[in-house]
Design an enzyme around this catalytic site. Structure first.
Site, PDB file in Angstrom:
ATOM      1  N   HIS A  77      -3.339  -9.221   3.527  1.00 40.74           N
ATOM      2  CA  HIS A  77      -4.777  -9.356   3.747  1.00 40.74           C
ATOM      3  C   HIS A  77      -5.026 -10.270   4.943  1.00 40.74           C
ATOM      4  O   HIS A  77      -4.454 -11.354   5.027  1.00 40.74           O
ATOM      5  CB  HIS A  77      -5.465  -9.958   2.515  1.00 40.74           C
ATOM      6  CG  HIS A  77      -5.563  -9.015   1.361  1.00 40.74           C
ATOM      7  ND1 HIS A  77      -5.735  -9.433   0.051  1.00 40.74           N
ATOM      8  CD2 HIS A  77      -5.527  -7.659   1.314  1.00 40.74           C
ATOM      9  CE1 HIS A  77      -5.787  -8.377  -0.740  1.00 40.74           C
ATOM     10  NE2 HIS A  77      -5.668  -7.300  -0.001  1.00 40.74           N
ATOM     11  N   ARG A  88       0.840  -1.189   0.000  1.00 41.24           N
ATOM     12  CA  ARG A  88       0.000   0.000   0.000  1.00 41.24           C
ATOM     13  C   ARG A  88       0.882   1.249   0.000  1.00 41.24           C
ATOM     14  O   ARG A  88       2.029   1.214   0.454  1.00 41.24           O
ATOM     15  CB  ARG A  88      -0.915   0.023   1.232  1.00 41.24           C
ATOM     16  CG  ARG A  88      -1.819  -1.203   1.375  1.00 41.24           C
ATOM     17  CD  ARG A  88      -2.581  -1.141   2.682  1.00 41.24           C
ATOM     18  NE  ARG A  88      -3.480  -2.280   2.848  1.00 41.24           N
ATOM     19  CZ  ARG A  88      -3.170  -3.410   3.476  1.00 41.24           C
ATOM     20  NH1 ARG A  88      -1.953  -3.546   4.008  1.00 41.24           N
ATOM     21  NH2 ARG A  88      -4.039  -4.391   3.581  1.00 41.24           N
ATOM     22  N   HIS A 125      -2.775   2.227  -5.790  1.00 37.11           N
ATOM     23  CA  HIS A 125      -3.563   1.025  -5.532  1.00 37.11           C
ATOM     24  C   HIS A 125      -3.723   0.202  -6.808  1.00 37.11           C
ATOM     25  O   HIS A 125      -3.851  -1.024  -6.739  1.00 37.11           O
ATOM     26  CB  HIS A 125      -4.929   1.399  -4.953  1.00 37.11           C
ATOM     27  CG  HIS A 125      -5.441   0.420  -3.943  1.00 37.11           C
ATOM     28  ND1 HIS A 125      -4.797   0.188  -2.748  1.00 37.11           N
ATOM     29  CD2 HIS A 125      -6.513  -0.413  -3.958  1.00 37.11           C
ATOM     30  CE1 HIS A 125      -5.458  -0.727  -2.065  1.00 37.11           C
ATOM     31  NE2 HIS A 125      -6.497  -1.111  -2.780  1.00 37.11           N
ATOM     32  N   TYR A 143      -8.897 -11.065  -6.943  1.00 37.73           N
ATOM     33  CA  TYR A 143      -7.931 -11.128  -8.033  1.00 37.73           C
ATOM     34  C   TYR A 143      -8.130 -12.364  -8.897  1.00 37.73           C
ATOM     35  O   TYR A 143      -7.730 -12.374 -10.060  1.00 37.73           O
ATOM     36  CB  TYR A 143      -6.505 -11.072  -7.470  1.00 37.73           C
ATOM     37  CG  TYR A 143      -6.259  -9.796  -6.711  1.00 37.73           C
ATOM     38  CD1 TYR A 143      -6.182  -8.573  -7.374  1.00 37.73           C
ATOM     39  CD2 TYR A 143      -6.155  -9.799  -5.326  1.00 37.73           C
ATOM     40  CE1 TYR A 143      -5.998  -7.395  -6.679  1.00 37.73           C
ATOM     41  CE2 TYR A 143      -5.970  -8.619  -4.623  1.00 37.73           C
ATOM     42  CZ  TYR A 143      -5.892  -7.425  -5.305  1.00 37.73           C
ATOM     43  OH  TYR A 143      -5.718  -6.267  -4.628  1.00 37.73           O
ATOM     44  N   LYS A 193      -1.799  -2.453   8.068  1.00 38.06           N
ATOM     45  CA  LYS A 193      -2.935  -2.030   8.874  1.00 38.06           C
ATOM     46  C   LYS A 193      -2.866  -2.655  10.259  1.00 38.06           C
ATOM     47  O   LYS A 193      -2.464  -3.805  10.416  1.00 38.06           O
ATOM     48  CB  LYS A 193      -4.240  -2.428   8.183  1.00 38.06           C
ATOM     49  CG  LYS A 193      -4.526  -1.641   6.901  1.00 38.06           C
ATOM     50  CD  LYS A 193      -5.867  -2.034   6.308  1.00 38.06           C
ATOM     51  CE  LYS A 193      -6.193  -1.203   5.083  1.00 38.06           C
ATOM     52  NZ  LYS A 193      -7.511  -1.566   4.501  1.00 38.06           N
ATOM     53  N   ARG A 200      -0.879  -2.035  -6.928  1.00 38.35           N
ATOM     54  CA  ARG A 200      -1.091  -3.137  -5.980  1.00 38.35           C
ATOM     55  C   ARG A 200      -1.957  -4.225  -6.631  1.00 38.35           C
ATOM     56  O   ARG A 200      -1.631  -5.415  -6.562  1.00 38.35           O
ATOM     57  CB  ARG A 200      -1.741  -2.582  -4.714  1.00 38.35           C
ATOM     58  CG  ARG A 200      -2.092  -3.613  -3.630  1.00 38.35           C
ATOM     59  CD  ARG A 200      -2.537  -2.840  -2.383  1.00 38.35           C
ATOM     60  NE  ARG A 200      -3.194  -3.669  -1.397  1.00 38.35           N
ATOM     61  CZ  ARG A 200      -2.571  -4.387  -0.467  1.00 38.35           C
ATOM     62  NH1 ARG A 200      -1.252  -4.418  -0.452  1.00 38.35           N
ATOM     63  NH2 ARG A 200      -3.240  -5.086   0.425  1.00 38.35           N
TER      64      ARG A 200
END
Length: 311
Positions: A283, A163, A257, A292, A187, A260
């Protein structure tokens, strides 16, 4: 507003600290929680009024106001998290909002670049030369510190799928050029180690050896990438770099993004395991990574339609 009627509003401030310090939510998420819950506290002022019917009416009002499904999903997530916290704190006898169901959000498939376009984009800042009268990403030549930095950033974004916040958060010590690994803080302050290829390693090495010292404002600066003022680069500047490089290769509308998404899709199309891509992207849920596979399936269908004689 009386003391009793401000009960929920007062609790929201404590919950925000809990979300930030205990749950590890980002400042952006915490601000979103506070905004949504402040609106809720305007109609549900006391915990004795904090009922499932009241919460459903609050969400129904948002529907009548024409709020987007994404907004309803965010509000549901906020009140569910707040309800669980309030129950654990003894404000509620039951976790009232646990039965709330967030609306399903139809997410558009992400923008994915073709491999040749992605390669051209990440090489763009170094393509032009002063001798040819061209300019790099900084507008003053391809061998400037800014151009070296921009190339290294673009190579890392595409190589790792990290990110933009993770890129700007990198310190020099987080990069191992010999092993070609980067320690990334994602995150919730969760850290992971991601690999990158030789092209990205060469670009970062060149930036460190020939560019970074010319831009760094102070000797003690730890950031891997610095901006024009010599301090840690911000996300907006990285986005501008990506947008400018994308425009130069005729790929408008590309963001960090997008790189990404592109990195993940190209890995899967190259035979990478879905779990590996999940780990690479950071994730928490495999379900998030599975988008994806839909992108790859669409590409497969398009190629099939173009190639098979009876398609």
């Amino acid at each position: 507003m009386s003391e009793s009627s401000s009960q929920v509003q007062a609790a929201v401030a404590d919950f925000a600290d809990h979300a930030r310090l205990v749950l590890g939510r980002s400042e952006h998420t915490v601000r979103g929680y506070q905004s949504d819950l402040a609106q809720l506290a305007g109609t549900v002022e006391r915990f004795e009024d904090f009922t499932l019917d009241a919460l459903r009416r609050w969400l129904a009002d948002a529907v009548r106001q024409g709020k987007a499904r994404s907004t309803l999903a965010r509000r549901t997530a906020a009140v569910r998290a707040f309800s669980t916290w309030a129950y654990n704190q003894g404000y509620l006898d039951t976790d009232v909002a646990a039965r709330l169901v967030a609306p399903k959000i139809t997410r558009p498939l992400p923008t994915v670049l073709k491999p040749e376009t992605a390669t051209a984009l990440v090489q763009d800042p170094m393509r032009a030369t002063d001798a040819a009268g061209g300019t790099g990403a900084s507008g003053t030549g391809a061998d400037t510190p800014e151009a070296l930095r921009d190339t290294a950033m673009l190579e890392l974004l595409y190589a790792t799928g990290m990110r933009v916040s993770e890129l700007t958060g990198l310190n020099v010590v987080d990069i191992d050029l010999e092993r070609r690994m980067a320690k990334v803080t994602g995150k919730g302050n969760k850290q992971r180690v991601v690999p990158f290829g030789s092209e990205a390693a060469n670009a970062v090495r060149t930036w460190l050896n020939r560019g970074r010292s010319d831009l760094v404002a102070e000797a003690g600066e730890q950031a891997l990438f610095v901006g024009s003022r010599g301090r840690r680069i911000d996300q907006r500047q990285v986005r501008r770099v990506v947008e400018r490089a994308a425009a130069d290769v005729g790929a408008g509308g590309v963001t960090p993004h997008s790189l990404r998404h592109t990195a993940a899709t190209h890995l899967l199309e190259g035979g990478a395991d879905l779990r590996m891509v999940q780990e690479l992207l950071g994730h928490s849920s495999l379900q998030t990574t599975q988008i994806y596979t839909h992108v790859s399936a669409q590409r497969l269908k398009k190629v099939y339609d173009q190639a098979h004689p009876r398609a």
